[in-house]
Write an enzyme that holds these catalytic residues in place. Sequence first.
Site, PDB file in Angstrom:
ATOM      1  N   HIS A 119       5.307 -43.785  16.843  1.00  0.00           N
ATOM      2  CA  HIS A 119       4.334 -43.951  18.050  1.00  0.00           C
ATOM      3  C   HIS A 119       3.109 -43.224  17.702  1.00  0.00           C
ATOM      4  CE1 HIS A 119       2.712 -43.677  22.181  1.00  0.00           C
ATOM      5  NE2 HIS A 119       2.819 -42.276  22.162  1.00  0.00           N
TER       6      HIS A 119
ATOM      7  N   HIS B 166      -1.408 -42.855  18.768  1.00  0.00           N
ATOM      8  CA  HIS B 166      -2.394 -43.249  19.655  1.00  0.00           C
ATOM      9  C   HIS B 166      -3.416 -43.790  18.890  1.00  0.00           C
ATOM     10  CE1 HIS B 166      -0.847 -39.691  22.438  1.00  0.00           C
ATOM     11  NE2 HIS B 166       0.066 -40.676  22.259  1.00  0.00           N
TER      12      HIS B 166
ATOM     13  N   GLU C 140       7.624 -37.028  24.019  1.00  0.00           N
ATOM     14  CA  GLU C 140       7.572 -38.462  23.976  1.00  0.00           C
ATOM     15  C   GLU C 140       8.864 -38.729  23.207  1.00  0.00           C
ATOM     16  OE1 GLU C 140       3.842 -39.149  22.411  1.00  0.00           O
ATOM     17  OE2 GLU C 140       3.117 -40.185  24.173  1.00  0.00           O
TER      18      GLU C 140
ATOM     19  N   TYR D 145       1.703 -61.448   7.892  1.00  0.00           N
ATOM     20  CA  TYR D 145       2.176 -60.475   7.844  1.00  0.00           C
ATOM     21  C   TYR D 145       2.215 -59.637   9.111  1.00  0.00           C
ATOM     22  CZ  TYR D 145       3.103 -60.373   2.802  1.00  0.00           C
ATOM     23  OH  TYR D 145       3.464 -60.666   1.505  1.00  0.00           O
TER      24      TYR D 145
HETATM   25 ZN    ZN Z   1       1.651 -41.126  23.277  1.00  0.00          ZN
END
Ligand code: ZN
Length: 215
Positions: A96, A98, A77, A123
């Site tokens: 990044h 999930h 990724e 915030y």
């Molecule tokens: Zn991903």
Amino acid sequence: MSVHHENQLREQISVLGKSLFDRGLTMGSSGNISVRLEDGGWLMTPTNACLGRLDPARISHLDEQGRQLGGDAPTKETFLHMAMYSERPRSQAIVHLHSTHSVAVSCLPDIDPHDCIPPLTAYYVMRVGRLPLVPYHLPGDSALGDAVQGLAGKHSAVLLANHGPVVAGKSLEAAVYATEELEETAKLFLLLHGRNPRALTDEQVAELEARFPRD
Ligand SMILES: [Zn+2]
């Protein structure tokens, strides 16, 4: 950049990766973290690595063009990170994940694709801002990178549909905090879904944006 500083960043990626993993924000070998180096290259977490058990010495070292200079092979990724950095010269790190609640929001049929989560707290506005949805793509599809790049100039965070968030920050710590803020606000949003919550007004959001720029 001194080797000492690079080693500190490798250590910091490992410590924060473990912290995210230990609290269930990332599972298995999913999720990846990158940091910009002063010489124009990057540190990137390796492919198939668990963020909870990173070896600082094996974190991938990439040159300015994203070519591997050392360490293990980088995450598949990597292109998502490069797409964000290309439009955000001041961003120093990207996370990044999930993470479950953010992914849950990304699967809802009735969210606004230009603004997935309402400004529920100050915030959230300060750390994440307006969060656009990137349409679903097959993992690794280069068109996904193009779609992220198209939004990255105006947004420090984007949400990939049925996949997860990509979040930039002016430091690694800032990117991690913003990712955590996004995940917790996604959880709040799901708790409040269908209850017509009172979000911050446009004026309140504008005041926060002016006072607390992100990067
Ligand atoms: Zn991903």
